[in-house]
Design a protein around this motif. Structure first.
Motif, PDB file in Angstrom:
ATOM      1  N   UNK A  27       0.869  -1.171   0.000  1.00 24.01           N
ATOM      2  CA  UNK A  27       0.000   0.000   0.000  1.00 24.01           C
ATOM      3  C   UNK A  27       0.901   1.215   0.000  1.00 24.01           C
TER       4      UNK A  27
ATOM      5  N   UNK B 199       1.436   5.576  -0.596  1.00 21.28           N
ATOM      6  CA  UNK B 199       0.783   6.869  -0.457  1.00 21.28           C
ATOM      7  C   UNK B 199       1.745   7.980  -0.870  1.00 21.28           C
TER       8      UNK B 199
ATOM      9  N   UNK C  26       2.394  12.073   0.055  1.00 23.36           N
ATOM     10  CA  UNK C  26       2.099  13.198   0.908  1.00 23.36           C
ATOM     11  C   UNK C  26       2.757  14.445   0.338  1.00 23.36           C
TER      12      UNK C  26
ATOM     13  N   UNK D  35       2.761  20.486   8.541  1.00 18.10           N
ATOM     14  CA  UNK D  35       2.879  19.039   8.518  1.00 18.10           C
ATOM     15  C   UNK D  35       2.512  18.486   7.154  1.00 18.10           C
ATOM     16  N   UNK D  36       2.927  17.256   6.857  1.00 17.42           N
ATOM     17  CA  UNK D  36       2.551  16.631   5.589  1.00 17.42           C
ATOM     18  C   UNK D  36       1.038  16.441   5.508  1.00 17.42           C
TER      19      UNK D  36
ATOM     20  N   UNK E 247      -2.045  14.354   3.231  1.00 18.01           N
ATOM     21  CA  UNK E 247      -2.271  13.232   2.325  1.00 18.01           C
ATOM     22  C   UNK E 247      -2.711  13.730   0.948  1.00 18.01           C
TER      23      UNK E 247
ATOM     24  N   UNK F 216      -3.338   7.726  -2.795  1.00 15.23           N
ATOM     25  CA  UNK F 216      -2.765   6.432  -2.436  1.00 15.23           C
ATOM     26  C   UNK F 216      -3.115   5.391  -3.499  1.00 15.23           C
TER      27      UNK F 216
ATOM     28  N   UNK G 104       0.404  -3.060   9.500  1.00 13.59           N
ATOM     29  CA  UNK G 104      -0.320  -1.935   8.906  1.00 13.59           C
ATOM     30  C   UNK G 104      -0.275  -0.694   9.771  1.00 13.59           C
TER      31      UNK G 104
ATOM     32  N   UNK H 185      -5.482   5.815  16.720  1.00 11.34           N
ATOM     33  CA  UNK H 185      -4.055   5.669  16.470  1.00 11.34           C
ATOM     34  C   UNK H 185      -3.376   7.036  16.539  1.00 11.34           C
TER      35      UNK H 185
ATOM     36  N   UNK I 172      -1.859   2.537  19.543  1.00 10.64           N
ATOM     37  CA  UNK I 172      -3.081   2.095  18.870  1.00 10.64           C
ATOM     38  C   UNK I 172      -4.316   2.331  19.735  1.00 10.64           C
TER      39      UNK I 172
ATOM     40  N   UNK J   5      -6.203   1.687  11.038  1.00 11.25           N
ATOM     41  CA  UNK J   5      -5.599   1.775   9.711  1.00 11.25           C
ATOM     42  C   UNK J   5      -6.392   0.941   8.716  1.00 11.25           C
TER      43      UNK J   5
ATOM     44  N   UNK K 148      -7.006   0.114   5.275  1.00 12.36           N
ATOM     45  CA  UNK K 148      -6.267   0.268   4.030  1.00 12.36           C
ATOM     46  C   UNK K 148      -7.182   0.244   2.825  1.00 12.36           C
TER      47      UNK K 148
ATOM     48  N   UNK L  41      -9.636   2.228   2.288  1.00  8.06           N
ATOM     49  CA  UNK L  41     -10.179   3.537   1.976  1.00  8.06           C
ATOM     50  C   UNK L  41      -9.046   4.518   1.746  1.00  8.06           C
ATOM     51  N   UNK L  42      -8.978   5.016   0.544  1.00 12.81           N
ATOM     52  CA  UNK L  42      -7.853   5.900   0.230  1.00 12.81           C
ATOM     53  C   UNK L  42      -7.892   7.180   1.032  1.00 12.81           C
ATOM     54  N   UNK L  43      -9.067   7.578   1.476  1.00 10.21           N
ATOM     55  CA  UNK L  43      -9.121   8.819   2.231  1.00 10.21           C
ATOM     56  C   UNK L  43      -8.836   8.651   3.701  1.00 10.21           C
TER      57      UNK L  43
ATOM     58  N   UNK M 203      -6.451   8.151   6.229  1.00  6.90           N
ATOM     59  CA  UNK M 203      -5.009   8.144   6.301  1.00  6.90           C
ATOM     60  C   UNK M 203      -4.552   8.914   7.537  1.00  6.90           C
ATOM     61  N   UNK M 204      -3.276   9.127   7.610  1.00  2.00           N
ATOM     62  CA  UNK M 204      -2.669   9.757   8.776  1.00  2.00           C
ATOM     63  C   UNK M 204      -2.710  11.272   8.626  1.00  2.00           C
TER      64      UNK M 204
ATOM     65  N   UNK N  18      -1.321  14.862  10.095  1.00  2.00           N
ATOM     66  CA  UNK N  18      -0.154  15.366  10.808  1.00  2.00           C
ATOM     67  C   UNK N  18      -0.402  16.729  11.441  1.00  2.00           C
TER      68      UNK N  18
END
Lengths: 113, 117
Positions: free
Chosen positions: A32, A34, A36, A43-44, A46, A49, A98, B31, B50, B97, B99, B101-103, B105-106, B108
């Motif tokens: 997977x 991505x 950024x 900050x980064x 998204x 992906x 993950x 997370x 987590x 997490x 995976x 779903x592309x939207x 994500x993390x 920052x």
């Protein structure tokens, strides 16, 4: 040991042209990926992906291509705009964990008028 | 819409001093992560969590400690600052997490610039 590599530290492109940012990885367990985008002092954020079951994912002006056999992915920005000037990070997630992303070193894109 | 908030934004420490980087998120993410970015390098994971009460080491945990007593907060502690810890620190958070779903994500924070002299 850099598992995700962005070999071009910088890229300069004229406005309206295509920007192509490249990323290579070494770990075959990554499945997977991505991209950024990072502006200075922020900050980064998204961008887009792709899962390893696909070879292309498109979102507006941004398209990510994945070549699993070559362990290579690329981000295409068409048309490039001055607001796209930023540092772009490629990141990958291994299927066995993950919870972690492995980031590349980044490519600084400058789009000039 | 605050998202992920880090404090302080800038700090200069002397060798051997200790400090805590604060991080809070208001998105109810379970997370949370701490990354550091050295000049010309990518982001390296220091610690992650987590959920409340659970923390785990990332790629570069030495010299740091974390705690997660609440869902919202994930402070990073430097006990004996060293010049090698001069870096930009990013806190981040995400839902579990997912995976597919592309939207999903993390997200920052804006970063904390730390210099150890």
């Amino acid at each position: 040991d850099q598992q995700v590599k962005q070999n071009s530290p910088s890229l300069s492109v004229q406005e309206g042209r295509i920007s192509i940012l490249n990323c290579d990885y070494t770990n075959s367990m990554f499945d997977y990926f991505l991209w950024y985008k990072k502006y200075p002092a922020e900050g980064p954020t998204f961008l887009i992906s792709i899962s390893s079951i696909k070879d292309k994912n498109e979102d507006g002006r941004f398209t990510v291509f994945l070549n699993k056999s070559a362990k290579h992915l690329s981000l295409h920005i068409v048309p490039s705009q001055p607001g796209d000037s930023a540092v772009y990070f490629c990141a990958a997630s291994p299927s066995y964990n993950t919870d972690k992303l492995i980031f590349g070193t980044g490519t600084r894109l400058q789009v000039f008028p | 819409n605050a998202g992920v908030t880090q404090t302080p934004k800038f700090r200069i420490l002397k060798i051997g001093q200790s400090m805590t980087l604060q991080c809070t998120q208001d998105m109810n993410h379970n997370y949370m992560y701490w990354y550091r970015q050295d000049p010309g390098m990518g982001l390296k994971l220091i610690y992650y969590s987590v959920g409340a009460g659970i923390t785990d080491k990332g790629e570069v945990p030495n010299g740091y400690n974390v705690s997660r007593s609440t869902t919202e907060d994930f402070p990073l502690r430097l006990e004996l600052a060293a010049p090698s810890q001069t870096s930009v620190y990013f806190c981040a958070s995400s839902y579990s997490w997912d995976r597919g779903h592309s939207g999903n994500t993390i997200y920052f924070g804006e970063g904390s610039w730390l210099t150890v002299v």
